[in-house]
Scaffold this motif. Sequence first.
Motif, PDB file in Angstrom:
ATOM      1  N   CYS A  60       0.856  -1.192   0.000  1.00 55.50           N
ATOM      2  CA  CYS A  60       0.000   0.000   0.000  1.00 55.50           C
ATOM      3  C   CYS A  60       0.891   1.239   0.000  1.00 55.50           C
ATOM      4  O   CYS A  60       1.432   1.628   1.041  1.00 55.50           O
ATOM      5  N   GLU A  61       1.032   1.855  -1.151  1.00 51.27           N
ATOM      6  CA  GLU A  61       1.948   2.984  -1.318  1.00 51.27           C
ATOM      7  C   GLU A  61       1.690   4.115  -0.322  1.00 51.27           C
ATOM      8  O   GLU A  61       2.606   4.581   0.357  1.00 51.27           O
ATOM      9  N   GLY A  62       0.462   4.566  -0.242  1.00 52.61           N
ATOM     10  CA  GLY A  62       0.137   5.651   0.677  1.00 52.61           C
ATOM     11  C   GLY A  62       0.378   5.268   2.123  1.00 52.61           C
ATOM     12  O   GLY A  62       0.864   6.083   2.920  1.00 52.61           O
ATOM     13  N   CYS A  63       0.052   4.031   2.459  1.00 55.64           N
ATOM     14  CA  CYS A  63       0.264   3.554   3.831  1.00 55.64           C
ATOM     15  C   CYS A  63       1.748   3.478   4.160  1.00 55.64           C
ATOM     16  O   CYS A  63       2.160   3.854   5.262  1.00 55.64           O
ATOM     17  N   ILE A  64       2.548   3.009   3.223  1.00 52.40           N
ATOM     18  CA  ILE A  64       3.996   2.924   3.431  1.00 52.40           C
ATOM     19  C   ILE A  64       4.554   4.302   3.745  1.00 52.40           C
ATOM     20  O   ILE A  64       5.269   4.493   4.732  1.00 52.40           O
ATOM     21  N   LEU A  65       4.219   5.254   2.912  1.00 52.37           N
ATOM     22  CA  LEU A  65       4.758   6.611   3.083  1.00 52.37           C
ATOM     23  C   LEU A  65       4.246   7.258   4.362  1.00 52.37           C
ATOM     24  O   LEU A  65       5.019   7.842   5.121  1.00 52.37           O
ATOM     25  N   SER A  66       2.957   7.149   4.617  1.00 53.06           N
ATOM     26  CA  SER A  66       2.386   7.777   5.815  1.00 53.06           C
ATOM     27  C   SER A  66       2.935   7.158   7.092  1.00 53.06           C
ATOM     28  O   SER A  66       3.308   7.873   8.026  1.00 53.06           O
ATOM     29  N   GLN A  67       2.982   5.833   7.149  1.00 51.24           N
ATOM     30  CA  GLN A  67       3.452   5.186   8.372  1.00 51.24           C
ATOM     31  C   GLN A  67       4.943   5.433   8.596  1.00 51.24           C
ATOM     32  O   GLN A  67       5.380   5.590   9.741  1.00 51.24           O
ATOM     33  N   THR A  68       5.712   5.513   7.517  1.00 52.18           N
ATOM     34  CA  THR A  68       7.140   5.808   7.670  1.00 52.18           C
ATOM     35  C   THR A  68       7.326   7.225   8.216  1.00 52.18           C
ATOM     36  O   THR A  68       8.100   7.440   9.159  1.00 52.18           O
ATOM     37  N   ILE A  69       6.611   8.184   7.652  1.00 42.28           N
ATOM     38  CA  ILE A  69       6.706   9.571   8.127  1.00 42.28           C
ATOM     39  C   ILE A  69       6.251   9.666   9.577  1.00 42.28           C
ATOM     40  O   ILE A  69       6.892  10.326  10.404  1.00 42.28           O
ATOM     41  N   ARG A  70       5.182   8.988   9.902  1.00 44.89           N
ATOM     42  CA  ARG A  70       4.682   9.044  11.280  1.00 44.89           C
ATOM     43  C   ARG A  70       5.636   8.345  12.250  1.00 44.89           C
ATOM     44  O   ARG A  70       5.770   8.769  13.400  1.00 44.89           O
ATOM     45  N   ALA A  96       8.052  -7.067  -1.033  1.00 46.69           N
ATOM     46  CA  ALA A  96       8.295  -6.136   0.074  1.00 46.69           C
ATOM     47  C   ALA A  96       9.655  -5.464  -0.086  1.00 46.69           C
ATOM     48  O   ALA A  96       9.814  -4.292   0.258  1.00 46.69           O
ATOM     49  N   LEU A  97      10.614  -6.194  -0.646  1.00 46.73           N
ATOM     50  CA  LEU A  97      11.927  -5.600  -0.913  1.00 46.73           C
ATOM     51  C   LEU A  97      11.781  -4.444  -1.898  1.00 46.73           C
ATOM     52  O   LEU A  97      12.318  -3.354  -1.680  1.00 46.73           O
ATOM     53  N   ALA A  98      11.022  -4.659  -2.954  1.00 46.15           N
ATOM     54  CA  ALA A  98      10.813  -3.610  -3.949  1.00 46.15           C
ATOM     55  C   ALA A  98      10.116  -2.402  -3.327  1.00 46.15           C
ATOM     56  O   ALA A  98      10.493  -1.254  -3.584  1.00 46.15           O
ATOM     57  N   GLU A  99       9.123  -2.640  -2.483  1.00 46.21           N
ATOM     58  CA  GLU A  99       8.406  -1.534  -1.845  1.00 46.21           C
ATOM     59  C   GLU A  99       9.283  -0.814  -0.821  1.00 46.21           C
ATOM     60  O   GLU A  99       9.109   0.376  -0.579  1.00 46.21           O
ATOM     61  N   SER A 100      10.247  -1.536  -0.246  1.00 47.93           N
ATOM     62  CA  SER A 100      11.150  -0.923   0.730  1.00 47.93           C
ATOM     63  C   SER A 100      12.012   0.173   0.116  1.00 47.93           C
ATOM     64  O   SER A 100      12.515   1.044   0.829  1.00 47.93           O
TER      65      SER A 100
END
Length: 114
Positions: A60-70, A96-100
């Motif tokens: 989940c692109e938006g979730c990845i970015l939001s949770q990382t920022i938070r 998951a590696l690619a999304e990381s």
Amino acid sequence: MQSQLERREELFAMAKQMRAKFPEFEKNIIANDALVYGDGALPQSVKRMMAMVGALVSRCEGCILSQTIRAIDSGATAEEIIEACHVAIMIGGTMALAESTRVLALLKEKGMIE
């Protein structure tokens, strides 16, 4: 690759528009977010990294970015975030590696890693 900070803002703005159409739902989301992610037996930064791992595995692109920022905003270090990414990779494999790579790009944009 597009700026991850810009992409997160883009996704956040679209999600906000969607949630505005359901004000009662929005109110509950905000309340649940505070309840679930607030400090408790686990500190907020750990909870946010747990959520980031789930987001990485589910891609989940938006979730990845939001949770990382938070996670960063709640005090997580780059080293902790990268270690959490390793957990996601063990669970989610190469996807998951690619999304990381989004997380690494974000950490670079924020000047937390080289």
